[in-house]
Design a protein around this motif. Structure first.
Motif, PDB file in Angstrom:
ATOM      1  N   PRO A 215       0.811  -1.221   0.000  1.00 42.81           N
ATOM      2  CA  PRO A 215       0.000   0.000   0.000  1.00 42.81           C
ATOM      3  C   PRO A 215       0.843   1.270   0.000  1.00 42.81           C
ATOM      4  CG  PRO A 215       0.086  -0.916   2.203  1.00 42.81           C
ATOM      5  CD  PRO A 215       0.874  -1.855   1.321  1.00 42.81           C
ATOM      6  N   CYS A 216       0.249   2.309  -0.534  1.00 40.63           N
ATOM      7  CA  CYS A 216       0.869   3.633  -0.527  1.00 40.63           C
ATOM      8  C   CYS A 216      -0.110   4.579   0.167  1.00 40.63           C
ATOM      9  CB  CYS A 216       1.149   4.080  -1.964  1.00 40.63           C
ATOM     10  SG  CYS A 216       1.982   5.664  -2.095  1.00 40.63           S
ATOM     11  N   ILE A 217       0.222   4.988   1.365  1.00 38.30           N
ATOM     12  CA  ILE A 217      -0.659   5.826   2.175  1.00 38.30           C
ATOM     13  C   ILE A 217      -0.329   7.296   1.919  1.00 38.30           C
ATOM     14  CG2 ILE A 217      -1.588   6.224   4.476  1.00 38.30           C
ATOM     15  CD1 ILE A 217      -1.696   3.270   3.469  1.00 38.30           C
ATOM     16  N   VAL A 218      -1.335   8.069   1.529  1.00 34.58           N
ATOM     17  CA  VAL A 218      -1.141   9.504   1.302  1.00 34.58           C
ATOM     18  C   VAL A 218      -2.018  10.261   2.292  1.00 34.58           C
ATOM     19  CG1 VAL A 218      -1.230  11.403  -0.346  1.00 34.58           C
ATOM     20  CG2 VAL A 218      -0.664   9.096  -1.139  1.00 34.58           C
ATOM     21  N   ASP A 219      -1.370  10.871   3.270  1.00 36.39           N
ATOM     22  CA  ASP A 219      -2.061  11.605   4.324  1.00 36.39           C
ATOM     23  C   ASP A 219      -2.426  13.010   3.828  1.00 36.39           C
ATOM     24  OD1 ASP A 219      -2.940  12.195   6.990  1.00 36.39           O
ATOM     25  OD2 ASP A 219      -1.040  13.244   7.335  1.00 36.39           O
ATOM     26  N   LYS A 220      -3.358  13.656   4.519  1.00 33.06           N
ATOM     27  CA  LYS A 220      -3.791  14.993   4.107  1.00 33.06           C
ATOM     28  C   LYS A 220      -2.683  16.030   4.254  1.00 33.06           C
ATOM     29  CE  LYS A 220      -5.885  15.845   8.656  1.00 33.06           C
ATOM     30  NZ  LYS A 220      -7.161  16.143   9.372  1.00 33.06           N
ATOM     31  N   LEU A 250      -3.946   4.481  -0.877  1.00 29.75           N
ATOM     32  CA  LEU A 250      -4.970   4.694   0.146  1.00 29.75           C
ATOM     33  C   LEU A 250      -4.756   6.110   0.649  1.00 29.75           C
ATOM     34  CD1 LEU A 250      -7.249   3.231   1.609  1.00 29.75           C
ATOM     35  CD2 LEU A 250      -5.572   2.296   3.206  1.00 29.75           C
ATOM     36  N   CYS A 251      -5.588   7.034   0.169  1.00 30.41           N
ATOM     37  CA  CYS A 251      -5.339   8.446   0.474  1.00 30.41           C
ATOM     38  C   CYS A 251      -6.490   9.058   1.270  1.00 30.41           C
ATOM     39  CB  CYS A 251      -5.088   9.240  -0.805  1.00 30.41           C
ATOM     40  SG  CYS A 251      -6.538   9.631  -1.765  1.00 30.41           S
ATOM     41  N   HIS A 252      -6.169  10.135   1.962  1.00 29.03           N
ATOM     42  CA  HIS A 252      -7.188  10.844   2.737  1.00 29.03           C
ATOM     43  C   HIS A 252      -8.217  11.424   1.783  1.00 29.03           C
ATOM     44  CE1 HIS A 252      -9.063  13.665   5.540  1.00 29.03           C
ATOM     45  NE2 HIS A 252      -8.531  12.923   6.517  1.00 29.03           N
ATOM     46  N   GLU A 253      -9.476  11.273   2.144  1.00 29.64           N
ATOM     47  CA  GLU A 253     -10.583  11.708   1.288  1.00 29.64           C
ATOM     48  C   GLU A 253     -10.429  13.163   0.855  1.00 29.64           C
ATOM     49  OE1 GLU A 253     -13.870  11.548  -0.958  1.00 29.64           O
ATOM     50  OE2 GLU A 253     -13.324   9.809   0.255  1.00 29.64           O
ATOM     51  N   SER A 254      -9.921  14.008   1.737  1.00 27.85           N
ATOM     52  CA  SER A 254      -9.848  15.443   1.458  1.00 27.85           C
ATOM     53  C   SER A 254      -8.840  15.802   0.372  1.00 27.85           C
ATOM     54  CB  SER A 254      -9.501  16.206   2.746  1.00 27.85           C
ATOM     55  OG  SER A 254      -8.206  15.852   3.207  1.00 27.85           O
ATOM     56  N   PHE A 344      -9.577   7.048   2.827  1.00 31.73           N
ATOM     57  CA  PHE A 344      -9.854   6.896   4.257  1.00 31.73           C
ATOM     58  C   PHE A 344     -10.107   8.274   4.836  1.00 31.73           C
ATOM     59  CE2 PHE A 344      -5.330   7.752   4.057  1.00 31.73           C
ATOM     60  CZ  PHE A 344      -5.095   8.608   5.130  1.00 31.73           C
ATOM     61  N   ASN A 345     -10.663   8.303   6.062  1.00 27.10           N
ATOM     62  CA  ASN A 345     -10.895   9.573   6.744  1.00 27.10           C
ATOM     63  C   ASN A 345     -10.060   9.731   7.997  1.00 27.10           C
ATOM     64  OD1 ASN A 345     -13.006  11.001   5.177  1.00 27.10           O
ATOM     65  ND2 ASN A 345     -14.208   9.153   5.591  1.00 27.10           N
ATOM     66  N   LYS A 346      -9.728   8.604   8.625  1.00 27.79           N
ATOM     67  CA  LYS A 346      -8.918   8.644   9.838  1.00 27.79           C
ATOM     68  C   LYS A 346      -7.802   7.611   9.739  1.00 27.79           C
ATOM     69  CE  LYS A 346     -12.665  10.189  12.904  1.00 27.79           C
ATOM     70  NZ  LYS A 346     -13.459   9.858  14.124  1.00 27.79           N
ATOM     71  N   ILE A 347      -6.647   7.946  10.285  1.00 26.50           N
ATOM     72  CA  ILE A 347      -5.495   7.049  10.226  1.00 26.50           C
ATOM     73  C   ILE A 347      -5.812   5.709  10.888  1.00 26.50           C
ATOM     74  CG2 ILE A 347      -3.170   6.676  11.153  1.00 26.50           C
ATOM     75  CD1 ILE A 347      -3.194   8.271   8.607  1.00 26.50           C
TER      76      ILE A 347
END
Length: 457
Positions: A215-220, A250-254, A344-347
């Motif tokens: 996975p590649c996590i992209v935070d806000k 998997l990135c933050h919705e915003s 996603f919305n929360k970590i």
């Protein structure tokens, strides 16, 4: 020469002690480095034929990394092979204790087709540095490179030391029926299970370098433009056929819309308006994998890409949105130039969702929030990864590279690779000029008991 003859000759050669000298190992590593340098142009041509790799990419991702690992081993093998003295408990007085790395013996290296030079020669360099013999089995899916590896190895080494066995499933099966002292396998999880089953028959230790959905996590808080640039590079390198490529985002919705926009811009910037006509963009290895990948593309969810050229097995860099965990593309490792986006919305959601998934080979976090980075790094289980980049963690001999759980076991590169192909003996050298009496019968209470308690404390 058949497999039994090769293996028997290698057993006799190893038993002769010929591979144990560190000077011999260094000489062999230098021969290997020289032959790779000699055939650098031919290697680039073979990789172009098998996978459509450009000359630049061939050197950056294969030849250059191979030469780096070999040179690293040449510089450090003498240090790794020497005795390492450790503390000796007082109860063992008078003695010295040390650890000694010794080769396993006759090893088998089975490599895949996606990086056929790198994933064959890198472990071979580690095997040679550790003092082993080796039978190398490259993939039948990359025939041009496999045949060139066969040619280079024959030019370098006698078959009783290093030998190449070419062919397909029949040869793989025949090799796995034999008894080796160590097996190193890189490939799919399904084949990895078969390798481990066969290794268990002889209680043979094995390193398995497998894959998985990384996975590649992209935070806000991430720098979106830079994240998109680096993700596009890593995902579509080698046409997506990289075991540590970001499998999905998997990135933050915003920030999803901004990220998708930047990824589309980067695809055009890095590969052009017509990627299928880009001569530096690779191809899918064969018809079977080409058709499998096309079956994973849901055209209704494609944001950019989706085009394919049947004649040359090319699929354009593809981005898919509105993807769910139930979609076909999320049920298997993609291993191709298709990038799905989920949100996603929360970590904590990320941690909970991934806790139930197989442990991936790689894990990527794009964030400027140190608390988020620390939380994901500590709570999620994976082989290795990067923060604010992708793939580059494997391009160093200073750190081990390997998976965990479903993505593999064991690791290699540099010192870790030397250790993977070695058994570490623990040895106590007890002196004969003194012999403490308290361990011998008849046991007596009193002074001996107190001294024994003191020594063992």
């Amino acid at each position: 020469m058949n497999i039994d003859e090769i293996l028997e000759k290698q057993r006799l050669y190893f038993q002769s002690g010929a591979t144990l000298s560190v000077d011999f190992r260094i000489e062999m590593l230098k021969k290997l480095r020289n032959v790779i340098t000699k055939y650098e142009k031919e290697i680039a041509c073979a990789l172009k034929e098998d996978l459509g790799k450009s000359e630049y990419e061939s050197y950056m991702c294969e030849t250059g990394l191979v030469l780096s690992e070999i040179s690293y081993m040449i510089r450090h093998v003498r240090k790794y092979a020497r005795k390492h003295y450790v503390y000796t408990p007082l109860s063992q007085f008078a003695a010295v204790s040390y650890k000694q790395s010794v080769p396993y013996g006759n090893t088998l290296i089975m490599s895949p087709w996606n990086y056929p030079l790198l994933l064959t020669i890198d472990p071979l360099a580690d095997a040679i540095a550790a003092g082993n013999t080796a039978i190398v089995k490259p993939s039948a899916y990359s025939p041009a490179t496999s045949n060139l590896i066969d040619k280079m190895i024959k030019e370098c080494f006698p078959s009783e030391y290093i030998a190449v066995v070419t062919g397909g499933r029949k040869e793989n099966a025949a090799l796995l029926e034999k008894k080796f002292d160590f097996i190193f396998f890189t490939g799919s999880q399904n084949v990895g299970k078969e390798v481990l089953r066969h290794a268990a028959e002889y209680l043979t230790p094995a390193v398995l370098e497998l894959g998985g959905k990384s996975p590649c996590i992209v935070d806000k808080s991430a720098k979106i433009k830079l994240a998109a640039k680096r993700i596009v590079f890593g995902k579509y390198l080698n046409c997506g056929q990289t075991c540590v490529a970001p499998d999905y985002i998997l990135c933050h919705e915003s920030v999803k819309d901004q990220l998708i926009q930047e990824i589309c811009l980067q695809i055009k910037k890095q590969f052009g308006e017509q990627p299928l006509e880009n001569h530096d963009y690779g191809k899918i290895v064969n018809q079977k994998h080409f058709e499998r990948l096309l079956g994973l593309i849901d055209q209704k969810k494609v944001i950019i890409g989706g085009e394919a050229d049947q004649k040359v097995h090319k699929i354009a860099p593809t981005l898919m949105d509105q993807v769910t965990w139930e979609d076909a593309i999320m049920q298997e490792e993609i291993f191709g130039p298709i990038l799905p986006v989920l949100t996603f919305n929360k970590i904590d959601e990320v941690i909970d969702v991934l806790a139930d998934k197989p442990k991936p080979l790689a894990f990527y976090i794009f964030s400027e929030d140190k608390a988020v980075i620390q939380k994901l790094s500590n709570r999620c289980r994976y082989g290795g990864g990067c923060i604010n980049d992708v793939i580059i963690h494997l391009a160093t001999s200073e750190m081990g590279f390997g998976g965990v759980g479903e993505s593999g076991m064991g690791a290699y590169h540099g010192k870790i690779g030397f250790d993977a192909f070695s058994h570490t003996k623990s040895i106590v050298d007890k002196k004969t000029w003194m012999d403490l009496p308290m361990r011998y019968q008849p046991y007596r209470k009193g002074l001996h008991e107190k001294l024994l308690h003191l020594f063992l404390r």
